[in-house]
Write a protein that holds these residues in place. Structure first.
Motif, PDB file in Angstrom:
ATOM      1  N   ASP A   9       3.724  -1.480   9.713  1.00  0.00           N
ATOM      2  CA  ASP A   9       3.545  -2.749  10.113  1.00  0.00           C
ATOM      3  C   ASP A   9       4.217  -3.282  11.230  1.00  0.00           C
ATOM      4  N   LYS A  13      -0.693  -2.524  16.511  1.00  0.00           N
ATOM      5  CA  LYS A  13      -1.891  -1.683  16.374  1.00  0.00           C
ATOM      6  C   LYS A  13      -3.053  -2.679  16.778  1.00  0.00           C
ATOM      7  N   LEU A  51      -4.367  -3.619  -2.099  1.00  0.00           N
ATOM      8  CA  LEU A  51      -3.436  -4.413  -1.584  1.00  0.00           C
ATOM      9  C   LEU A  51      -2.991  -5.489  -2.375  1.00  0.00           C
ATOM     10  N   PHE A  66      -7.770   5.154  -1.536  1.00  0.00           N
ATOM     11  CA  PHE A  66      -7.843   5.233  -0.264  1.00  0.00           C
ATOM     12  C   PHE A  66      -8.815   6.019   0.333  1.00  0.00           C
ATOM     13  N   ASP A  91      -8.380   1.611  13.067  1.00  0.00           N
ATOM     14  CA  ASP A  91      -7.273   0.657  12.493  1.00  0.00           C
ATOM     15  C   ASP A  91      -6.556   1.434  11.426  1.00  0.00           C
ATOM     16  N   ARG A  92      -6.060   2.681  11.683  1.00  0.00           N
ATOM     17  CA  ARG A  92      -5.450   3.732  10.864  1.00  0.00           C
ATOM     18  C   ARG A  92      -6.498   4.766  10.315  1.00  0.00           C
ATOM     19  N   PHE A  93      -6.145   5.999   9.892  1.00  0.00           N
ATOM     20  CA  PHE A  93      -7.075   6.759   9.132  1.00  0.00           C
ATOM     21  C   PHE A  93      -6.309   7.795   8.133  1.00  0.00           C
ATOM     22  N   SER A  96      -2.391   7.805   7.739  1.00  0.00           N
ATOM     23  CA  SER A  96      -1.677   7.081   7.047  1.00  0.00           C
ATOM     24  C   SER A  96      -1.747   7.634   5.757  1.00  0.00           C
ATOM     25  N   TYR A 100       2.079   7.639   4.012  1.00  0.00           N
ATOM     26  CA  TYR A 100       2.165   6.588   2.967  1.00  0.00           C
ATOM     27  C   TYR A 100       2.135   7.236   1.543  1.00  0.00           C
ATOM     28  N   GLN A 101       1.064   8.085   1.209  1.00  0.00           N
ATOM     29  CA  GLN A 101       0.807   8.499  -0.124  1.00  0.00           C
ATOM     30  C   GLN A 101       1.547  10.042  -0.017  1.00  0.00           C
ATOM     31  N   ASP A 149       1.918  -7.533   1.065  1.00  0.00           N
ATOM     32  CA  ASP A 149       1.078  -7.062  -0.149  1.00  0.00           C
ATOM     33  C   ASP A 149       1.368  -6.017  -0.664  1.00  0.00           C
ATOM     34  N   MET A 151       1.322  -2.880  -1.057  1.00  0.00           N
ATOM     35  CA  MET A 151       1.891  -1.686  -0.087  1.00  0.00           C
ATOM     36  C   MET A 151       3.384  -2.154   0.515  1.00  0.00           C
TER      37      MET A 151
END
Ligand code: TYD
Length: 199
Positions: A9, A13, A51, A66, A91-93, A96, A100-101, A149, A151
């Motif tokens: 964040d 982006k 979120l 996701f 915007d992200r794919f 991420s 993240y996971q 949020d 995340m």
């Protein structure tokens, strides 16, 4: 052509995606920008769950949600658009999801995360991925005024692992272009444009 943007964040982006979209459109390309999770009715509904700070989600469920949002986006939007030669900017794919996971949550072994990513993306890989790299400290400064949020409430150790995830992907994947996101907007934009063969 499929171009994806990744980064934590505050890495800028959205701004960079808009600048690139303008530039590509002025060069005569059809450009569609979509965000993950989101971009279709089902995916936006899933985004709302993911979120929402009031909902607790099991880490494997989170990964699968996701991925479900992604699968629907691929089927409904990305695949048809690529078939008509549009430039799709995401915007992200799935990187991420890996960061993240896979790294952040440690939901599943990375091997399994990669397999799920392949399924959810309908085996479509980006042609180019811009990783806007920013330190956690700079990210915290830039996002201090924003509401967090679900995340974003994951804590510092989580985000250090996420950054490690993106850094590892950048080393492993030839499609990754790492850009120092602490530079000015113009500098970042100029470096992005240099990597786009159709400009
Ligand atoms: P968003 O508000 O779009 O964040 P940003 O503006 O930083 O892109 O929210 C998406 C959040 O979901 C963000 O915190 C990253 C996270 N995320 C995952 O954890 N896994 C994923 O696969 C994707 C696509 C996003």
């Amino acid at each position: 052509m499929l171009i994806t943007f990744e980064g934590i964040d505050g890495s800028g982006k959205s701004t960079q995606i808009e600048l690139l979209k303008d530039k590509l459109q002025k060069a005569g390309h059809k450009v569609v920008v979509l965000r993950e999770p989101g971009g279709t009715d089902i995916s936006e509904l899933i985004r709302g769950m993911l979120l929402n700070p009031e909902i607790e989600i099991d880490p494997v469920t989170e990964l699968l949600l996701f991925s479900s949002a992604r699968s629907q986006l691929m089927a409904e939007k990305v695949k048809p658009l690529l078939a008509e030669n549009a430039v799709v900017i995401l915007d992200r794919f799935y990187d991420s999801t890996t960061a993240y996971q896979g790294y952040g949550r440690g939901s599943l072994p990375l091997e399994q995360v990669h397999q799920i990513n392949t399924v959810a993306s309908h085996s479509i890989a980006p042609d180019l991925t811009f990783y806007l790299k920013l330190s956690l400290e700079e990210s915290a400064k830039r996002t201090a005024h924003m509401q967090k949020d679900r995340m974003e409430k994951s804590g510092e150790a989580f985000f250090r692992r996420v950054i490690q995830g993106f850094d590892d992907l950048a080393e492993q994947e030839d499609r990754f272009v790492t850009i120092d996101a602490s530079q000015s907007q113009d500098q970042v934009h100029t470096q992005i444009v240099e990597h786009i063969s159709i400009l």
